[in-house]
Design a protein around this motif. Structure first.
Motif, mmCIF file in Angstrom:
data_model
loop_
_atom_site.group_PDB
_atom_site.id
_atom_site.type_symbol
_atom_site.label_atom_id
_atom_site.label_comp_id
_atom_site.label_asym_id
_atom_site.label_seq_id
_atom_site.Cartn_x
_atom_site.Cartn_y
_atom_site.Cartn_z
ATOM 1 N N ASP A 580 -25.058 37.980 11.269
ATOM 2 C CA ASP A 580 -25.430 36.846 11.090
ATOM 3 C C ASP A 580 -26.702 36.311 10.868
ATOM 4 O OD1 ASP A 580 -25.462 33.825 11.775
ATOM 5 O OD2 ASP A 580 -26.084 34.149 13.844
ATOM 6 N N THR A 581 -26.759 35.934 9.295
ATOM 7 C CA THR A 581 -27.936 35.563 8.513
ATOM 8 C C THR A 581 -28.420 33.961 8.503
ATOM 9 O OG1 THR A 581 -26.587 35.173 6.453
ATOM 10 C CG2 THR A 581 -27.479 37.357 7.074
ATOM 11 N N ARG A 582 -29.675 33.851 8.957
ATOM 12 C CA ARG A 582 -30.162 32.418 8.930
ATOM 13 C C ARG A 582 -31.111 32.408 7.986
ATOM 14 N NH1 ARG A 582 -28.045 29.952 13.587
ATOM 15 N NH2 ARG A 582 -26.679 31.290 14.926
ATOM 16 N N PHE A 583 -31.281 31.222 7.407
ATOM 17 C CA PHE A 583 -32.399 30.669 6.481
ATOM 18 C C PHE A 583 -33.078 29.573 6.966
ATOM 19 C CE2 PHE A 583 -28.989 33.033 4.165
ATOM 20 C CZ PHE A 583 -29.531 33.948 3.654
ATOM 21 N N TYR A 584 -34.491 29.703 7.299
ATOM 22 C CA TYR A 584 -35.266 28.536 7.578
ATOM 23 C C TYR A 584 -36.318 28.344 6.509
ATOM 24 C CZ TYR A 584 -33.343 29.894 12.198
ATOM 25 O OH TYR A 584 -32.517 30.574 13.044
ATOM 26 N N PRO A 585 -36.263 27.156 5.917
ATOM 27 C CA PRO A 585 -37.201 27.033 4.538
ATOM 28 C C PRO A 585 -38.436 26.275 5.393
ATOM 29 C CG PRO A 585 -35.519 25.282 4.722
ATOM 30 C CD PRO A 585 -35.181 26.499 5.808
ATOM 31 N N ILE A 586 -39.666 26.796 4.782
ATOM 32 C CA ILE A 586 -40.813 25.930 4.995
ATOM 33 C C ILE A 586 -41.380 25.151 3.943
ATOM 34 C CG2 ILE A 586 -43.423 26.895 5.648
ATOM 35 C CD1 ILE A 586 -42.513 29.094 6.674
ATOM 36 N N THR A 587 -41.443 23.867 4.134
ATOM 37 C CA THR A 587 -41.607 23.004 3.298
ATOM 38 C C THR A 587 -43.207 22.354 2.970
ATOM 39 O OG1 THR A 587 -40.955 21.188 4.653
ATOM 40 C CG2 THR A 587 -39.205 22.105 3.165
ATOM 41 N N ASN A 588 -43.495 21.956 1.896
ATOM 42 C CA ASN A 588 -44.732 21.183 1.922
ATOM 43 C C ASN A 588 -44.690 19.758 2.007
ATOM 44 O OD1 ASN A 588 -46.136 23.672 0.799
ATOM 45 N ND2 ASN A 588 -45.076 23.271 -1.232
ATOM 46 N N ARG A 589 -45.713 19.180 2.337
ATOM 47 C CA ARG A 589 -45.705 17.682 2.607
ATOM 48 C C ARG A 589 -44.878 16.892 1.391
ATOM 49 N NH1 ARG A 589 -51.984 16.126 4.265
ATOM 50 N NH2 ARG A 589 -52.019 17.684 6.224
ATOM 51 N N ASP A 590 -44.698 17.285 0.222
ATOM 52 C CA ASP A 590 -44.045 16.644 -0.682
ATOM 53 C C ASP A 590 -42.585 17.187 -0.515
ATOM 54 O OD1 ASP A 590 -44.200 18.941 -1.560
ATOM 55 O OD2 ASP A 590 -44.937 18.536 -3.579
ATOM 56 N N GLY A 591 -42.103 17.833 0.021
ATOM 57 C CA GLY A 591 -40.712 18.278 0.384
ATOM 58 C C GLY A 591 -40.313 19.573 -0.350
ATOM 59 N N SER A 592 -41.409 19.918 -1.041
ATOM 60 C CA SER A 592 -41.014 20.976 -1.836
ATOM 61 C C SER A 592 -41.083 22.399 -1.216
ATOM 62 C CB SER A 592 -41.927 21.452 -3.061
ATOM 63 O OG SER A 592 -43.091 21.510 -2.790
ATOM 64 N N ILE A 593 -40.158 23.308 -1.252
ATOM 65 C CA ILE A 593 -39.961 24.732 -0.630
ATOM 66 C C ILE A 593 -41.189 25.567 -1.029
ATOM 67 C CG2 ILE A 593 -38.766 26.763 -0.023
ATOM 68 C CD1 ILE A 593 -36.260 24.966 -0.815
ATOM 69 N N ARG A 594 -42.050 25.778 0.025
ATOM 70 C CA ARG A 594 -43.049 26.751 -0.029
ATOM 71 C C ARG A 594 -42.801 28.228 0.438
ATOM 72 N NH1 ARG A 594 -47.866 25.129 3.917
ATOM 73 N NH2 ARG A 594 -46.637 26.113 5.496
ATOM 74 N N ALA A 595 -41.935 28.419 1.245
ATOM 75 C CA ALA A 595 -41.530 29.766 1.666
ATOM 76 C C ALA A 595 -40.286 29.757 2.455
ATOM 77 C CB ALA A 595 -42.601 30.552 2.370
ATOM 78 N N ILE A 596 -39.480 30.852 2.671
ATOM 79 C CA ILE A 596 -38.100 30.825 3.250
ATOM 80 C C ILE A 596 -38.228 31.956 4.105
ATOM 81 C CG2 ILE A 596 -35.714 31.126 2.916
ATOM 82 C CD1 ILE A 596 -36.010 29.988 0.213
#
Length: 847
Positions: A580-596
């Motif tokens: 069961d693989t899960r992906f949790y994106p970490i976003t910046n204030r502008d909504g862009s993805i910083r890390a996953i």
């Protein structure tokens, strides 16, 4: 000065030059004559030793040849002619014959002395003395040495002696071995006690040939003395010749030089010295006096010239000294600036150092003390909770206190409160030594006081404005270094804490940037793929080489890197494991993805458990339905069979009707068989299991015996691999036999002709494992999850009911076991049954 020199020379006792030369020359010539005579003596002595050695070797070789002839030719012939028990001393004894030969040889040349002795000699006259015993012992210690020669001193004086050991050979043991083996003539003559019991290759005797050298040495000494006398006469003639040449070439010229000095020196000193030397006329001493007088005059003239040049040289010296001072001052300033630059560079490099804070502070103090002429230094860091500065590092400053309180009322070095408001303040404090002072430099960064650096033992004359400015700059640089190190340490602690949280999660966990490059991984991910953290950080998942398939990379798509909301997927790998693989994106204030953050959990066992639960629930429901249907259908089927019998009995002559009745009866029986299977499936017969400890291998062997005709008819190769431990289980033998028979027959039908079936039994972790494997067409992966469902079959319509595997599944589950299937289409199918093992007590086998 000249008068003092003359007075000193006059008081000395001078030796005559000619007398000293004569004595020295005589001693040299005498030593030369003595050396020549000594060399001649030793040379002639060496020649005598070499000549004597040749003579002794010649005689010894002659004797050895004689002994060899007697031992190898004459003695065997005598034994052959007279018999083994006869012994003739005059013709067969090598000792006797060589002594007789040397006795006659000594009558002609009396200088040779020959002895042949032995230990425990047969004739006591030839027993070895003490010196000869030592030589025999020497040859025993060094068996590789065949002879020894040299000068020795004996009773008659000095002599040259050649020694050779007597080795008893096998042919010698006939006479010197056991007394019983020796000829009777020897025992009669010498008895049976001495000279026997020799061993082969034993060294028990000694041969020696000596030549006295006293007469020859005396002749050599006389010759050396005569040579010494002759050289003395030649030396005297040479002495007279050398003396004549010395007198003509040196003394005559020396007198001419003295005459020159006497005629040119007009002072009273020359006359005084001349009268003083009239008694024994030492020419060199007088020449020395005149030379000193001349030197004194030259010095006096030079002093007068020196007075004229003093003024000029003084001015030149002053200018030169001023120029040298200027150059030294310039070089000192350059060196000072270089040291300051090196100090700044070192402090800058310490910002990026990976050492501990105490080590870096110690390096900073050492560099500062190389620039500032202080005796010692220490660095204090601010301790906010205790409102003080604590000493963290010191160098040659044992007098510094361990802490400085932040107290506005304090005075002296301990006053640290004044720095809190102004980081540009340097405090100077006088020390007990009087002229020495100490300075406290604030260590600041962004107008925040982080600590103090105290320099002690600094002389007050060295305090300059430039030095204070330098120390302020150094303090700021050290403050920047301290803050950088503290910030770096906090970052390291945070990173270590985050990594420990990552590693604490037992399931694989990774952190990626938006490009799919690894930033962090936990220990579970590394262990699963057998990777090193340092080797993979910064790499993309697809670029990682691992023996095991990565469930992240197998499902990672471009959309996963762009999705801004958490999402998950189930991933089935090639080895049939499910994640069961899960992906949790970490976003910046502008909504862009910083890390996953990617998290994977192995749910293979969970899925298998869910599948078994669904299978069990399905079987229960179908069993209840089958029980009701079986009871409702079974009675009509009995009525149909009863009426078919009646019709057959009443219409026996109607053949066509009988054939139709047989068809009805055959299909009715088939329906009854299906109803019976339904009853077995639903356990509705009311028969309880009879559990006994039985051999699984015996039951399987019985099933294979029952189906042997099927294997022979279809030319199927059967391979049995049974465990040597004979595994036993607490089972109902009839039901387990039904399961084994069903699986074996399924394999027989699957492989067809010329197939291969392998049956194995084994024990693994207190569980009995039974495997039935065939090389049939296999089962498609889409059907694997359905094969244990009731009424599901892969066979052609009419060839199976689809209840065999479901019934087998239920029986195995009733025994607290498991049944699984593994298949690869086109290659193999393997059914694995696992049952609890019990000890073989009261085992019942079945034939």
């Amino acid at each position: 000065m000249i008068k003092d020199i003359v007075r000193d020379l006059a008081n000395r006792d001078q030796h005559h030059l000619r007398l000293r030369f004569q004595v020295g020359l005589g001693v040299i010539l005498f030593c030369f004559c003595l050396f020549t005579a000594t060399v001649i003596y030793h040379f002639q002595k060496r020649l005598l030793e070499e000549e004597t050695a040749i003579q002794t070797h010649l005689v010894m070789t002659t004797l050895e040849s004689t002994r060899g002839y007697i031992r190898e030719v004459l003695r065997p012939k005598m034994f052959e002619a007279l018999g083994e028990d006869h012994f003739m001393l005059e013709a067969m004894s090598t000792s006797y014959i060589t002594r007789v030969i040397m006795d006659r040889f000594g009558e002609q040349i009396p200088t040779f002395r020959y002895r042949r002795v032995a230990l425990d000699a047969r004739n006591p006259i030839f027993e070895a003395d003490e010196q000869e015993r030592e030589m025999i012992a020497f040859f025993k210690r060094t068996p590789d040495l065949v002879e020894q020669q040299g000068m020795s001193r004996c009773k008659t004086g000095q002599a040259f002696t050649l020694y050779r050991p007597v080795v008893f050979l096998s042919s010698c043991l006939h006479c010197h071995g056991k007394p019983g083996d020796a000829p009777s003539a020897i025992r009669d003559q010498y008895g049976a006690k001495r000279g026997f019991y020799r061993q082969e290759n034993e060294i028990a005797g000694l041969l020696s040939i000596s030549i006295p050298l006293d007469t020859s040495l005396a002749q050599i000494r006389n010759t050396s003395l005569r040579m010494f006398g002759s050289t003395i006469l030649v030396a005297l003639l040479l002495y007279a010749t050398i003396w004549l040449l010395f007198h003509q070439l040196i003394l005559t010229n020396l007198r001419d030089v003295l005459t020159l000095f006497r005629s040119n020196l007009t002072t009273d000193t020359a006359d005084l010295e001349f009268r003083h030397r009239q008694g024994h006329r030492e020419e060199l001493a007088e020449l020395f006096v005149h030379a000193r007088t001349l030197v004194g005059d030259l010095k006096e003239s030079r002093s007068q010239l020196q007075e004229y040049t003093d003024n000029l040289e003084h001015k030149v010296a002053e200018r030169t000294e001023a120029l040298e001072r200027s150059q030294d001052l310039l070089q000192e300033q350059v060196r000072k600036r270089n040291r300051e630059l090196r100090l700044y560079n070192t402090l800058t490099e310490l910002i990026t150092a990976t050492d501990s804070l105490e080590t870096i502070l110690h390096k900073a103090i050492v560099e500062v003390l190389q620039v500032v002429p202080a005796k010692g230094a220490g660095i204090y860091l601010r301790d906010t909770p205790s409102e003080c500065f604590r000493l963290r590092c010191a160098e040659q400053a044992t007098e510094l206190p361990q802490k400085i309180p932040i107290d506005p009322q304090a005075d002296g070095v301990d006053d640290a409160a004044s720095y809190l408001a102004d980081c540009r303040h340097i405090k100077l404090v006088s020390q007990d030594t009087g002229e020495d002072i100490s300075i406290s430099i604030p260590l600041c960064c962004r107008n925040q006081l982080l600590g103090l650096m105290v320099l002690s033992g600094l002389h007050h004359d060295l305090i300059r404005e430039t030095l204070l400015d330098l120390m302020l700059s150094v303090g700021q640089q050290i403050g920047i270094t301290i803050e950088s190190l503290q910030t770096t340490r906090q970052l390291i602690r945070s990173s270590e804490l985050l990594q420990s949280v990552f590693d604490g999660i037992s399931d694989p966990l990774i952190l990626m940037d938006p490009d799919g490059r690894l930033q962090m991984v936990n220990e579970a991910f590394l262990l699963r793929h057998d990777l090193s953290r340092d080797a993979i950080l910064g790499m993309k998942l697809d670029a990682i080489s691992s023996d095991r398939q990565c469930f992240f990379s197998s499902r990672l798509q471009e959309g996963d890197l762009l999705e801004t909301v958490p999402h998950s997927r189930e991933v089935r790998l090639n080895d049939d494991s499910i994640y069961d693989t899960r992906f949790y994106p970490i976003t910046n204030r502008d909504g862009s993805i910083r890390a996953i953050i990617c998290f994977g959990k192995d749910i293979t066992s969970l899925k298998a458990t869910e599948r078994r639960i669904r299978q069990t629930e399905k079987l229960v429901a179908i069993g209840q339905l089958a029980a009701g249907v079986a009871h409702e259908i079974n009675n009509p089927l009995g009525v149909i069979l009863c009426h078919t019998n009646l019709i057959r009995e009443n219409n026996a002559a109607d053949r066509e009707l009988i054939d139709d009745i047989n068809v009805i009866e055959r299909h009715t029986e088939n329906c009854r068989r299906i109803v019976a299977n339904l009853l077995d499936f639903s356990r509705s017969r009311g028969t309880a299991m009879v559990l006994q400890s039985q051999s699984v291998s015996a039951i399987m062997d019985n099933v294979l015996s029952m189906t042997q005709r099927q294997f022979i008819a279809k030319r199927i190769h059967l391979e049995k691999i049974f465990s040597d431990a004979d595994p036993c289980c607490q089972i109902d033998g009839n039901r387990i036999r039904q399961v084994f028979l069903n699986l074996v027959m399924n394999s027989v039908q699957a492989v067809g002709k010329d197939g291969k079936i392998r049956v194995t039994t084994a024990i693994r972790d207190d569980r009995v494992v039974i495997k039935i494997e065939d090389n049939g067409p296999g089962i498609d992966k889409s059907m694997i999850d359905k094969i244990f469902d009731p009424f599901f079959t892969t066979k052609e319509p009419g060839q199976g009911t689809g209840l065999g595997l479901s019934i087998s599944y239920g029986i195995i589950r009733e025994h607290n076991g498991e049944i699984t299937v593994d298949s690869k289409p086109g290659e193999f199918t393997c059914f694995t049954i696992t049952l609890p093992q019990v000890q073989p007590t009261g085992m019942q086998g079945e034939k």
